[in-house]
Scaffold this active site. Structure first.
Site, PDB file in Angstrom:
ATOM      1  N   GLY A  56      51.624  39.894  55.433  1.00 59.81           N
ATOM      2  CA  GLY A  56      50.990  40.007  56.888  1.00 59.81           C
ATOM      3  C   GLY A  56      49.599  40.381  56.984  1.00 59.81           C
ATOM      4  CG  ASP A  69      45.084  40.892  59.729  1.00 61.15           C
ATOM      5  OD1 ASP A  69      44.280  42.194  60.142  1.00 61.15           O
ATOM      6  OD2 ASP A  69      46.137  41.323  60.865  1.00 61.15           O
ATOM      7  CG  ASP A  86      39.857  30.265  40.404  1.00 63.11           C
ATOM      8  OD1 ASP A  86      40.263  31.737  39.891  1.00 63.11           O
ATOM      9  OD2 ASP A  86      40.995  29.802  40.692  1.00 63.11           O
ATOM     10  CD  GLU A 109      40.296  32.906  36.078  1.00 58.33           C
ATOM     11  OE1 GLU A 109      41.275  33.954  36.121  1.00 58.33           O
ATOM     12  OE2 GLU A 109      39.650  32.581  36.951  1.00 58.33           O
TER      13      GLU A 109
END
Length: 674
Positions: free
Chosen positions: A186, A188, A384, A413
């Site tokens: 949770g 944010d 990525d 990466e």
């Protein structure tokens, strides 16, 4: 994200996946898209069903005047298109009837409303497409550099704002449960924004968030989720559990006002399974190896068993997974099957492998990266799984980006622990690609990641530095190969990240941690830190990746202790914070570190020394790579200090003699300047 990390982290049942294909057909996807397409006309029976256009808006004045519009809508493929204010270069009708590609030339276009008229039989719809004026020229956007220190964090795990909603209507089924390491917790964007002053107090200068875009995948049967963000289901929308596009921009603006840059994590290799492209493929070659998704192949005859730690599952025997080996991409002797498995295989069944060789796919992705630069004002991109995508297509993307934004920065990466491999991916480097002959095939990628340093350091911390190859000899031997890099100052180094064990593992050896950070922050690299290191967070991936992605202590309402508050930190945490903060603030604007010539000495008597020199100033990092006291004899290093007799330890302000021996405690680290 590393090979087996994704493999182990998010591999749902194929039967569940097949059910989702049937459940999330294109019509329902269009409804979801239409909810957010505020600029599109409201649909009724007399309208051409245009439910979404990507990109959602665009900018005039780009060097490349071409704009690809991907238009979504049931039966839209057969529509004719008229555009007032720009030239239509071409219209591409894909295999699926529910997509239309329109290529525009914006050379003479002006900022404002661009009417797009779609006609299908007797039906006509005009969409008021927005062309915007750019806030600054591409040359004015300056990316991160070796003058920066990146602080990497996971938005789901860092901080939660008081206004956070535990459930967002319309999202696929998910649970927020902080007791479960692989479910959403949770955090944010507003929570991060409220703690921006913490980053400036610490002394970092750039923030790298793991992906913030929508990941609308449901939690799977093994209580796993895409909290990490690496399964994109909407390339133009911030995940609403993190916030809105506007909140992302506000966070970046506020970061800029404090001198902080923001780096955006992107993924071109694959998307998330719940992206509408999966349930309704735009073309047969939109994905690599997509046949297992077709309805005719979802039969018992095509099912096979796969095994996981918590049970056996079924999947189509037509599914092709990557071999997780990156070497075939550069191997001059690579077999076709090995190379195809690397670049065309899927990470896991829930992450469809995009085909970058399809020019329409690649144009979509290229535009998306430029849109976020223009719209959100990001200062860099971390890409990525870089080598898993098509090399030539990615080079074309980087060249386009570099031409438009010559001072921007992108880091890829490239997870192989050999300098020769990662160096070959850097812009202007040479590469063995055919019949053992050196050829130039430019990647145009400015920055690569130093996995060699990470892997060698991970070994060295458990070893004694001896007179040959143990301990910090491994770091020395890794840096020897910096001659392979076109520009070593455009290499990003790190001691840990979201895909690795924490540097401390399950222990508490702060002395070794300080040694690693002292080297990281003074060597010729762009340093990257991982959130919570300054608070001595621990964890290994032995059970799950979530154990190295723990919540920042104090980031969530009701947390005790709250480590954003100095008085609530343990003495050990406060000592670590102050030590690191001192080093980070000292590093800011320090031209010895950013421009200085690097010298290293072969380890002797267990001591490894690395130095930087610039315009008469020297920084000398000294580490005792043994678990026992040792004596530092400065005479061997006299080429660094000449007639100078004293150095000052940056972190403790202690004066150290450059003419007499100094006793070093076990695993001591000194950063001397003189």
């Amino acid at each position: 994200m590393k090979n087996n990390t994704k493999k182990s982290h998010y591999c749902t049942q194929a039967l569940v996946a097949f059910a989702m294909i049937a459940a999330s057909m294109f019509v329902s996807s269009c409804r979801q898209y239409a909810k957010d397409a505020k600029s599109l006309a409201a649909l009724d029976e007399n309208d051409v069903p245009v439910t979404r256009i990507d990109p959602t808006d665009w900018y005039v004045g780009m060097k490349d005047a071409t704009l690809q519009l991907m238009v979504y809508g049931q039966g839209i493929r057969e529509a004719s298109v008229k555009v007032d204010g720009a030239k239509v270069d071409s219209v591409v009708r894909l295999d699926s009837p529910n997509y239309l590609l329109v290529y525009l030339n914006l050379r003479s276009a002006k900022a404002g409303t661009l009417p797009l008229t779609f006609t299908l039989g007797e039906k006509t719809t005009t969409v008021a497409y927005q062309l915007k004026k750019r806030e600054k020229a591409g040359e004015e956007r300056v990316g991160f550099s070796n003058a920066d220190v990146l602080y990497m964090l996971m938005p789901d795990r860092f901080a939660q704002s008081p206004s956070h909603q535990k459930q967002i209507p319309g999202m696929n089924t998910y649970v927020e449960d902080r007791t479960q390491p692989s479910l959403r917790h949770g955090g944010d964007l507003e929570g991060i924004r409220q703690h921006l002053d913490y980053f400036t107090q610490l002394g970092v200068t750039a923030l790298w968030f793991t992906p913030v875009l929508e990941n609308n995948s449901p939690d799977n049967v093994r209580r796993q989720s895409t909290y990490h963000g690496y399964a994109t289901t909407d390339y133009y929308r911030v995940d609403p559990r993190f916030g809105t596009n506007e909140q992302y921009r506000q966070l970046i603006d506020d970061a800029h006002s404090r001198g902080l840059k923001v780096v955006m994590d992107m993924i071109f290799n694959h998307c998330g399974f719940e992206h509408p492209w999966t349930s309704d493929m735009p073309s047969s070659d939109w994905f690599n190896n997509p046949d297992w998704l077709r309805a005719e192949n979802q039969t018992p005859e095509h099912m096979k068993e796969i095994h996981h730690a918590d049970g056996t599952e079924l999947i189509s025997d037509m599914y092709r997974q990557t071999n997780y080996k990156l070497t075939p991409v550069l191997d001059p002797y690579a077999s076709q099957v090995d190379l195809a498995e690397t670049v065309d295989g899927w990470f896991v069944p829930t992450m469809p492998d995009l085909n970058q060789r399809n020019p329409h796919v690649m144009r979509y992705l290229v535009q998306n990266s430029m849109w976020w630069i223009e719209t959100a004002g990001i200062d860099g991109i971390r890409m990525d799984t870089y080598p898993y995508a098509d090399r030539n297509a990615m080079a074309s993307w980087m060249k386009t980006l570099n031409d438009e934004y010559p001072h921007f920065n992108t880091v890829g990466e490239t997870w192989v622990g050999e300098p020769a491999y990662t160096a070959a991916w850097q812009k202007d480097s040479r590469l063995i690609i055919q019949n053992s002959k050196l050829k130039t095939e430019n990647s145009y990628l400015p920055t690569t990641m130093d996995f060699s340093f990470f892997e060698k350091l991970s070994q060295a911390k458990y070893e004694e530095t001896d007179g040959w190859g143990g301990g910090y000899n491994k770091i020395y031997n890794s840096l020897v190969y910096d001659y392979l890099y076109q520009d070593p100052s455009h290499v990003m180094a790190f001691i840990e990240n979201h895909d690795t064990d924490r540097f401390l593992g399950d222990g508490d050896d702060v002395r070794k941690l300080k040694q690693a950070l002292a080297l990281l922050l003074t060597m010729q690299r762009i340093p990257q830190l991982y959130y919570g290191t300054e608070m001595l967070l621990t964890g290994t991936k032995a059970v799950t990746d979530g154990n190295v992605r723990k919540d920042f202590p104090g980031g969530f309402p009701g947390d005790t202790p709250n480590c954003f508050i100095p008085d609530e930190r343990t003495p050990e945490q406060q000592d670590m914070f102050l030590w690191l903060s001192t080093l980070l603030h000292w590093r800011q604007g320090n031209t010895v570190i950013t421009q200085g010539r690097q010298t290293q000495f072969i380890p002797r008597d267990g001591i490894y020394v690395l130095a930087r020199q610039h315009e008469g100033h020297t920084v000398m990092t000294i580490v005792n790579g043994t678990d026992h006291p040792t004596t530092f004899s400065p005479q061997r290093y006299s080429e660094l200090y000449g007639e100078k007799t004293l150095g000052t330890d940056v972190c403790t302000k202690r004066t150290v003699s450059l003419t007499a021996p100094t006793e070093l405690e076990p695993r001591a680290a000194l950063v001397l300047e003189f």
